[in-house]
Design a protein around this motif. Structure first.
Motif, short mmCIF file in Angstrom:
data_model
loop_
_atom_site.label_atom_id
_atom_site.label_comp_id
_atom_site.label_asym_id
_atom_site.label_seq_id
_atom_site.Cartn_x
_atom_site.Cartn_y
_atom_site.Cartn_z
N UNK A 64 0.84 -1.20 0.00
CA UNK A 64 0.00 0.00 0.00
C UNK A 64 0.87 1.25 0.00
N UNK A 65 1.90 1.26 0.82
CA UNK A 65 2.80 2.40 0.85
C UNK A 65 3.48 2.62 -0.49
N UNK A 66 3.88 1.53 -1.13
CA UNK A 66 4.51 1.64 -2.45
C UNK A 66 3.53 2.22 -3.46
N UNK A 67 2.27 1.82 -3.38
CA UNK A 67 1.27 2.33 -4.31
C UNK A 67 1.04 3.83 -4.10
N UNK A 68 0.98 4.27 -2.84
CA UNK A 68 0.82 5.70 -2.56
C UNK A 68 2.02 6.48 -3.08
#
Length: 308
Positions: A64-68
């Motif tokens: 999720x952090x990578x996607x943000x």
């Protein structure tokens, strides 16, 4: 702006040959930054930007952090990602590669998430890893693509962590009027918060996450996941870490794609010919992906799980 790609839908001959069923794969491991997360998070970030947000704040040491971070870079927005102390060096490196500011705080995602809330200013948007209708709406595009390909499966197999993917897939099935297509929701032992919530009839918090499938490591599943199980045929399955890890290795050999143990959980149901698949002719497995695991790490975990 749409930040995700339409991913391939293909039959897996290796998995189909294991039995008398046709097993198809939705290859979201091929998304930018390596997982399905960019579908919902990309949609949420674009909406927040259109509403005037000037910075994205998130709390995730994983996909999720990578996607943000990816969405922020593509949209020209600064991003702060708060990660717990358990986050791997590789994950932090990938976040910084996308241009995100990485803040390390707390021993768990819950502590990192609480700290992230304190960083929010008036023009910031918080992007939750899994519990947000904007995310579910974006994740539902996965099923839209399957429907557009004119392929209707008899059942969908997916992994469950916090419940974002499950919520999105059920939304997609419902809006394409596939009310009769059941979802087999898979978790690993030690990370089965959805299974525990179904048993209790309400979300419950696990005392700890003991599975190596840390991408499934939400101690408490979102309320929407339970709502989906009430409104749609959803069946909970729990598999071992070893089965998930073995599936990762087999999938790499069969399809030349490396996925995380969280994704391996869903794949293991097909590789192990789980009894829950009986009666279905066409099975769709969501290959949700994952970018932070390495093959050496997976093999080390598998050796440890095999000795357990």
């Amino acid at each position: 702006m749409t930040l995700h790609f339409e991913t391939p839908l293909m039959e897996s001959r290796a998995l189909s040959a294991l039995g008398d069923q046709s097993v198809w794969l939705k290859l979201d491991a091929l998304q930018p930054c390596g997982s399905f997360k960019i579908r919902g998070i990309g949609h949420a970030c674009a909406v927040h930007q259109s509403r005037g947000a000037q910075r994205f704040v998130s709390s995730s040491g994983g996909n999720a952090g990578l996607a943000v971070a990816y969405a922020g870079r593509r949209l020209g927005m600064p991003v702060v990602v708060v990660v717990p102390e358990t986050t791997t060096a590789r994950a932090k490196e990938l976040l910084r590669l996308e241009g995100a500011e990485v803040v390390v705080h707390g021993s768990s995602w819950q502590e990192a998430n609480q700290f992230a809330q304190t960083l929010l200013g008036a023009t910031d948007a918080f992007v939750h890893p899994f519990d947000d209708p904007l995310l579910w709406h974006g994740h539902a595009t996965l099923i839209d693509e399957v429907a557009h390909a004119r392929f209707k499966p008899d059942a969908v197999v997916l992994s469950v962590g916090g419940g974002g993917l499950l919520s999105g897939v059920v939304e997609g099935l419902q809006r394409n009027r596939w009310h009769d297509v059941p979802v087999l929701a898979v978790e690993t032992e030690g990370a089965a918060s959805f299974h525990a919530a179904l048993a209790a009839g309400h979300p419950v918090e696990l005392p700890c996450i003991s599975s190596v499938a840390t991408s499934l490591g939400a101690k408490r599943v979102c309320e929407q996941a339970l709502h989906c199980a009430r409104e749609h045929p959803v069946h909970s399955l729990v598999v071992s870490d070893y089965s998930a890890l073995a599936a990762c290795e087999r999938f790499l050999a069969d399809h030349r794609i490396l996925v995380e143990p969280a994704c391996g959980a869903a794949l293991s149901v097909a590789y192990d010919r789980h009894p829950a698949l009986a009666g279905y002719s066409k099975i769709l497995v969501i290959v949700c992906g994952g970018a932070t695991a390495t093959i050496d790490q997976i093999r080390t975990w598998a050796a440890q799980a095999g000795r357990a």
